[in-house]
Design a protein around this motif. Structure first.
Motif, PDB file in Angstrom:
ATOM      1  N   ALA A   1     -11.898   2.498 -12.154  1.00 42.66           N
ATOM      2  CA  ALA A   1     -11.520   2.549 -10.744  1.00 42.66           C
ATOM      3  C   ALA A   1     -12.154   1.411  -9.951  1.00 42.66           C
ATOM      4  O   ALA A   1     -11.704   1.104  -8.847  1.00 42.66           O
ATOM      5  CB  ALA A   1     -11.913   3.894 -10.142  1.00 42.66           C
ATOM      6  N   ILE A   2     -13.165   0.761 -10.494  1.00 44.63           N
ATOM      7  CA  ILE A   2     -13.856  -0.309  -9.764  1.00 44.63           C
ATOM      8  C   ILE A   2     -12.908  -1.477  -9.444  1.00 44.63           C
ATOM      9  O   ILE A   2     -12.864  -1.926  -8.296  1.00 44.63           O
ATOM     10  CB  ILE A   2     -15.111  -0.768 -10.522  1.00 44.63           C
ATOM     11  CG1 ILE A   2     -16.135   0.366 -10.529  1.00 44.63           C
ATOM     12  CG2 ILE A   2     -15.708  -2.022  -9.896  1.00 44.63           C
ATOM     13  CD1 ILE A   2     -17.351   0.112 -11.370  1.00 44.63           C
ATOM     14  N   PRO A   3     -12.108  -1.973 -10.395  1.00 48.88           N
ATOM     15  CA  PRO A   3     -11.158  -3.033 -10.028  1.00 48.88           C
ATOM     16  C   PRO A   3     -10.142  -2.584  -8.975  1.00 48.88           C
ATOM     17  O   PRO A   3      -9.759  -3.369  -8.101  1.00 48.88           O
ATOM     18  CB  PRO A   3     -10.468  -3.379 -11.344  1.00 48.88           C
ATOM     19  CG  PRO A   3     -11.411  -2.940 -12.405  1.00 48.88           C
ATOM     20  CD  PRO A   3     -12.135  -1.754 -11.845  1.00 48.88           C
ATOM     21  N   ALA A   4      -9.736  -1.324  -9.032  1.00 45.58           N
ATOM     22  CA  ALA A   4      -8.811  -0.808  -8.010  1.00 45.58           C
ATOM     23  C   ALA A   4      -9.491  -0.793  -6.648  1.00 45.58           C
ATOM     24  O   ALA A   4      -8.857  -1.107  -5.628  1.00 45.58           O
ATOM     25  CB  ALA A   4      -8.336   0.589  -8.390  1.00 45.58           C
ATOM     26  N   GLY A   5     -10.770  -0.458  -6.612  1.00 41.82           N
ATOM     27  CA  GLY A   5     -11.511  -0.471  -5.357  1.00 41.82           C
ATOM     28  C   GLY A   5     -11.649  -1.872  -4.790  1.00 41.82           C
ATOM     29  O   GLY A   5     -11.541  -2.076  -3.581  1.00 41.82           O
ATOM     30  N   ILE A   6     -11.883  -2.828  -5.669  1.00 42.73           N
ATOM     31  CA  ILE A   6     -11.975  -4.222  -5.230  1.00 42.73           C
ATOM     32  C   ILE A   6     -10.638  -4.686  -4.646  1.00 42.73           C
ATOM     33  O   ILE A   6     -10.583  -5.261  -3.557  1.00 42.73           O
ATOM     34  CB  ILE A   6     -12.410  -5.133  -6.392  1.00 42.73           C
ATOM     35  CG1 ILE A   6     -13.845  -4.817  -6.799  1.00 42.73           C
ATOM     36  CG2 ILE A   6     -12.268  -6.607  -6.019  1.00 42.73           C
ATOM     37  CD1 ILE A   6     -14.287  -5.475  -8.086  1.00 42.73           C
ATOM     38  N   ALA A   7      -9.564  -4.394  -5.351  1.00 41.52           N
ATOM     39  CA  ALA A   7      -8.225  -4.802  -4.883  1.00 41.52           C
ATOM     40  C   ALA A   7      -7.880  -4.130  -3.564  1.00 41.52           C
ATOM     41  O   ALA A   7      -7.411  -4.787  -2.623  1.00 41.52           O
ATOM     42  CB  ALA A   7      -7.186  -4.470  -5.946  1.00 41.52           C
ATOM     43  N   LEU A   8      -8.127  -2.824  -3.464  1.00 43.76           N
ATOM     44  CA  LEU A   8      -7.812  -2.102  -2.232  1.00 43.76           C
ATOM     45  C   LEU A   8      -8.646  -2.618  -1.073  1.00 43.76           C
ATOM     46  O   LEU A   8      -8.138  -2.806   0.039  1.00 43.76           O
ATOM     47  CB  LEU A   8      -8.025  -0.604  -2.429  1.00 43.76           C
ATOM     48  CG  LEU A   8      -7.733   0.279  -1.221  1.00 43.76           C
ATOM     49  CD1 LEU A   8      -6.283   0.115  -0.765  1.00 43.76           C
ATOM     50  CD2 LEU A   8      -8.036   1.730  -1.541  1.00 43.76           C
ATOM     51  N   GLY A   9      -9.930  -2.877  -1.308  1.00 42.78           N
ATOM     52  CA  GLY A   9     -10.782  -3.396  -0.248  1.00 42.78           C
ATOM     53  C   GLY A   9     -10.332  -4.768   0.240  1.00 42.78           C
ATOM     54  O   GLY A   9     -10.284  -5.022   1.442  1.00 42.78           O
ATOM     55  N   LEU A  10      -9.965  -5.632  -0.692  1.00 42.28           N
ATOM     56  CA  LEU A  10      -9.493  -6.967  -0.310  1.00 42.28           C
ATOM     57  C   LEU A  10      -8.190  -6.898   0.478  1.00 42.28           C
ATOM     58  O   LEU A  10      -8.009  -7.604   1.475  1.00 42.28           O
ATOM     59  CB  LEU A  10      -9.324  -7.843  -1.549  1.00 42.28           C
ATOM     60  CG  LEU A  10     -10.616  -8.267  -2.247  1.00 42.28           C
ATOM     61  CD1 LEU A  10     -10.311  -9.026  -3.539  1.00 42.28           C
ATOM     62  CD2 LEU A  10     -11.465  -9.123  -1.311  1.00 42.28           C
TER      63      LEU A  10
ATOM     64  N   MET B   1      -8.252   3.609   7.011  1.00 44.74           N
ATOM     65  CA  MET B   1      -8.369   4.724   6.066  1.00 44.74           C
ATOM     66  C   MET B   1      -8.562   4.215   4.645  1.00 44.74           C
ATOM     67  O   MET B   1      -9.173   4.897   3.813  1.00 44.74           O
ATOM     68  CB  MET B   1      -7.120   5.620   6.137  1.00 44.74           C
ATOM     69  CG  MET B   1      -7.040   6.423   7.402  1.00 44.74           C
ATOM     70  SD  MET B   1      -5.625   7.549   7.589  1.00 44.74           S
ATOM     71  CE  MET B   1      -4.592   7.284   6.232  1.00 44.74           C
ATOM     72  N   ALA B   2      -8.068   3.023   4.348  1.00 46.37           N
ATOM     73  CA  ALA B   2      -8.187   2.475   2.995  1.00 46.37           C
ATOM     74  C   ALA B   2      -9.603   2.006   2.693  1.00 46.37           C
ATOM     75  O   ALA B   2     -10.024   2.020   1.530  1.00 46.37           O
ATOM     76  CB  ALA B   2      -7.209   1.318   2.819  1.00 46.37           C
ATOM     77  N   LEU B   3     -10.353   1.601   3.702  1.00 47.53           N
ATOM     78  CA  LEU B   3     -11.698   1.077   3.459  1.00 47.53           C
ATOM     79  C   LEU B   3     -12.650   2.105   2.829  1.00 47.53           C
ATOM     80  O   LEU B   3     -13.328   1.792   1.850  1.00 47.53           O
ATOM     81  CB  LEU B   3     -12.281   0.490   4.743  1.00 47.53           C
ATOM     82  CG  LEU B   3     -11.626  -0.822   5.194  1.00 47.53           C
ATOM     83  CD1 LEU B   3     -12.168  -1.235   6.558  1.00 47.53           C
ATOM     84  CD2 LEU B   3     -11.827  -1.912   4.168  1.00 47.53           C
TER      85      LEU B   3
ATOM     86  N   LEU C   1      -6.221  -6.209   7.893  1.00 43.52           N
ATOM     87  CA  LEU C   1      -6.869  -6.068   9.208  1.00 43.52           C
ATOM     88  C   LEU C   1      -6.980  -7.403   9.919  1.00 43.52           C
ATOM     89  O   LEU C   1      -6.695  -7.502  11.120  1.00 43.52           O
ATOM     90  CB  LEU C   1      -8.255  -5.440   9.039  1.00 43.52           C
ATOM     91  CG  LEU C   1      -8.300  -3.930   8.844  1.00 43.52           C
ATOM     92  CD1 LEU C   1      -9.700  -3.487   8.458  1.00 43.52           C
ATOM     93  CD2 LEU C   1      -7.833  -3.210  10.084  1.00 43.52           C
ATOM     94  N   VAL C   2      -7.383  -8.424   9.189  1.00 43.33           N
ATOM     95  CA  VAL C   2      -7.507  -9.759   9.789  1.00 43.33           C
ATOM     96  C   VAL C   2      -6.140 -10.235  10.284  1.00 43.33           C
ATOM     97  O   VAL C   2      -6.020 -10.779  11.391  1.00 43.33           O
ATOM     98  CB  VAL C   2      -8.119 -10.755   8.779  1.00 43.33           C
ATOM     99  CG1 VAL C   2      -7.991 -12.188   9.261  1.00 43.33           C
ATOM    100  CG2 VAL C   2      -9.571 -10.402   8.511  1.00 43.33           C
TER     101      VAL C   2
ATOM    102  N   GLU D   1       0.824  -1.210   0.000  1.00 42.09           N
ATOM    103  CA  GLU D   1       0.000   0.000   0.000  1.00 42.09           C
ATOM    104  C   GLU D   1       0.860   1.262   0.000  1.00 42.09           C
ATOM    105  O   GLU D   1       0.555   2.226  -0.709  1.00 42.09           O
ATOM    106  CB  GLU D   1      -0.925   0.010   1.213  1.00 42.09           C
ATOM    107  CG  GLU D   1      -2.038  -1.000   1.116  1.00 42.09           C
ATOM    108  CD  GLU D   1      -2.853  -1.106   2.373  1.00 42.09           C
ATOM    109  OE1 GLU D   1      -4.039  -1.436   2.263  1.00 42.09           O
ATOM    110  OE2 GLU D   1      -2.306  -0.867   3.471  1.00 42.09           O
ATOM    111  N   GLY D   2       1.923   1.255   0.787  1.00 43.11           N
ATOM    112  CA  GLY D   2       2.816   2.409   0.805  1.00 43.11           C
ATOM    113  C   GLY D   2       3.476   2.641  -0.535  1.00 43.11           C
ATOM    114  O   GLY D   2       3.587   3.780  -1.011  1.00 43.11           O
ATOM    115  N   THR D   3       3.892   1.567  -1.175  1.00 42.10           N
ATOM    116  CA  THR D   3       4.513   1.674  -2.498  1.00 42.10           C
ATOM    117  C   THR D   3       3.516   2.200  -3.529  1.00 42.10           C
ATOM    118  O   THR D   3       3.861   3.033  -4.375  1.00 42.10           O
ATOM    119  CB  THR D   3       5.056   0.301  -2.934  1.00 42.10           C
ATOM    120  OG1 THR D   3       5.972  -0.163  -1.929  1.00 42.10           O
ATOM    121  CG2 THR D   3       5.765   0.380  -4.264  1.00 42.10           C
TER     122      THR D   3
END
Length: 153
Positions: free
Chosen positions: A117-126, A102-104, A132-133, A38-40
């Motif tokens: 942007a939808i695939p990016a949202g899916i990847a970021l959410g996953l 903050m990413a959620l 978190l888990v 995520e930082g990268t």
């Protein structure tokens, strides 16, 4: 070894008392890798916006440059957290958790977009949910030496 130095005991109690004893749990390593990823991505996105702001023809050059610099600076949080997780520092779990939380909302907004942007949202959410888990897992918590409420001495 001098007479004042005592060798460290090699018992199970010593291993549980010192969180740095033993190998780093894979879950902790995976959480660190996700935070570093995520930082990268933030650094890459920030540099991309910054370069486009300086060399392209943005609507507002100052806003583009400010956004690029802000993204690069924000990337420090997950990158420092990733380094701390790899070094098994207890403080690093807080910044890593904050990054995921903050990413959620960002992932949610990307999912609501009507674009690529939808695939990016899916990847970021996953990635955020997986991290978190991994971060709240008991094995990770023990490896970082974090004690729960009522367990401190």
């Amino acid at each position: 070894m001098s007479s004042q130095q005592n060798p460290a005991p090699h018992t199970a109690e010593a291993a549980t008392a010192d969180p740095a004893a033993g190998p780093r749990p894979r879950r902790l390593t995976y959480a660190a890798v996700l935070a570093a990823l995520e930082g990268t991505a933030l650094v890459a996105g920030g540099l991309w916006v910054l370069v486009l702001g300086l060399t392209g023809d943005p609507d507002d050059r100052q806003q583009a440059v400010t956004l690029g610099i802000t993204l690069v600076v924000l990337a420090l949080l997950p990158l420092l957290a990733a380094r701390g997780l790899l070094l098994r520092r207890g403080w690093s779990r807080g910044p890593a958790l904050i990054t995921q939380l903050m990413a959620l909302p960002v992932a949610y907004n990307l999912l609501r977009a009507d674009s690529l942007a939808i695939p990016a949202g899916i990847a970021l959410g996953l990635v955020a949910v997986a991290a978190l888990v991994l971060l709240v897992n008991g094995e990770t918590t023990r490896a970082l030496g974090i004690k729960g409420p009522g367990r401190g001495e």
